[in-house]
Design an enzyme around this catalytic site. Structure first.
Site, short mmCIF file in Angstrom:
data_model
loop_
_atom_site.label_atom_id
_atom_site.label_comp_id
_atom_site.label_asym_id
_atom_site.label_seq_id
_atom_site.Cartn_x
_atom_site.Cartn_y
_atom_site.Cartn_z
CB CYS A 140 -0.94 -0.02 1.20
SG CYS A 140 -0.14 -0.52 2.73
CG HIS A 255 -0.76 4.16 4.21
ND1 HIS A 255 -1.54 3.92 5.32
CD2 HIS A 255 -0.36 2.92 3.77
CE1 HIS A 255 -1.62 2.61 5.52
NE2 HIS A 255 -0.91 1.99 4.60
#
Ligand code: A2P
Length: 350
Positions: A140, A255
């Site tokens: 990710c 993130h």
């Protein structure tokens, strides 16, 4: 329960989502509805704990099937987002049944016969069906990073990159989000309230943890090693020098990364902003106003990589910093997998 959605289109694929009840699986279902994937049949698969649960997709109801009893020969393509051990056990079963797998775990990412794909970077890998029957979806934090590195490498050449990640709890799925919520409530109830973290140790509430995944003998963590190895493979740059510190932060989703890149040539900020802003599905916030920047809370659920704080270092005109924020459930997982499927369909590989 299976629905034939469009009998007039017998070429549309039969699709399975393994891990359909999880955070990434649910995001995939949202994307199917939002982006209108053509499918002839849809199968929702999870553990036996969820068997019989009913989920709605595109207005139709589907019963979740236990993986142990699911017949993979019913699926032309299967998205796997149920964890590495599930992929290790069940992906070979799926490929043996003729299913093309898009796998969202570490299990096949470094397998030479399985391409590791970020469609905005190396979609050409999807021109033909892979030998292994598996297309791997990268880590990710790696996905948004390589999308920017590609543009920088093509214009200025990268000498090296140093990255610190600020990774959200949803990287660990619903269990991660629930634990962040529970531990935060427990902390607010006072220092004596008993809470034993199971996944984030020490507790993530009001804390940051510079360890994601397990430690390796090198002193780096597996997450940090994934970012190096996967970036090299996706970009086709086996000697790319990128080093990272991966940190879990008490953010529910999205993130962030602080990225320092030293190039081979001097970099002009205005041109850098143009190059980054010209990359597919990238938004640069400080294009005109240096004080603008993205954050997880302000970006929310988004299909763009958000960039800000673009600044050339004062001591080295070849080096610069930037800050990026990307929805890890979408860009970092489900959307990337979905876009792989879209590219396969466009190419007729599926
Ligand atoms: P289930 O809901 O039945 O446990 P998340 O990443 O949000 O934690 O979700 C993980 C997903 O992986 C869920 O859909 C979960 O299903 C599924 N899963 C977990 N373990 C297994 C397993 N052993 N076999 C099949 N699916 C699994």
């Amino acid at each position: 329960m299976t629905l034939v959605t469009d009998p007039a289109e017998p070429t549309a694929p039969r699709v399975a989502i393994v891990g359909a009840t999880g955070a990434v699986g649910s995001t995939l279902i949202e994307l199917i509805e939002e982006r209108g994937l053509r499918y002839r049949e849809l199968h929702l698969v999870a553990s036996s704990r969820s068997a019989g649960r009913v989920l709605t997709v595109d207005g139709a109801k589907y019963e979740v099937q236990a993986i142990e009893t699911f017949d993979f020969s019913q699926a032309d393509v299967a998205f796997f987002s149920a964890g590495t051990s599930v992929s290790e056990k069940w992906v070979p079963v799926a490929t043996a049944a003729g299913t093309l797998v898009i796998d969202n775990t570490i299990a096949f990412r470094m397998d030479p016969d399985s391409p590791l794909v970020v469609p905005q970077v190396n979609a050409h890998e999807l021109d033909r069906r892979p030998k292994s029957g598996v297309i791997a979806n990268p880590n990710c934090s790696t996905i948004p990073l390589v999308r920017l590195l590609r543009g920088v490498e093509d214009r200025w050449g990268i000498r090296h990159a140093v990255v610190s990640t600020y990774q959200a709890a949803s990287g660990l799925g619903y269990t991660g989000v629930e634990e962040l919520q529970e531990s935060t409530l427990a902390s607010l109830n006072g220092p004596d309230s008993a809470f034993e973290p199971e996944h984030f140790k020490p507790s993530l509430a009001f804390n940051v943890i510079p360890k994601i995944d397990r430690f390796l003998d090198s002193g780096f963590t597996l997450e940090e090693q994934k970012m190096l190895q996967e970036s090299r493979k996706i970009l086709g740059m086996p000697h790319l020098d990128v080093t990272t510190t991966c940190v879990r932060v008490p953010v529910v989703n999205c993130h962030s990364e602080a990225v320092y890149i030293e190039c081979h040539e001097p970099v002009d900020r205005a041109e850098l902003v143009e190059v980054l802003g010209g990359l597919p599905e990238v938004t640069v916030h400080d294009r005109t106003d240096l004080k603008e920047f993205p954050t997880p809370a302000t970006v929310g659920s988004s299909d763009h990589v958000h960039v800000g704080r673009v600044r050339i270092t004062q001591s080295n005109p070849r080096a610069f910093w930037l800050w990026l924020v990307a929805d890890n459930l979408r860009i970092g997982a489900a959307l990337n997998a979905f876009q792989i499927a879209e590219e396969l369909l466009e190419r007729g590989t599926l």
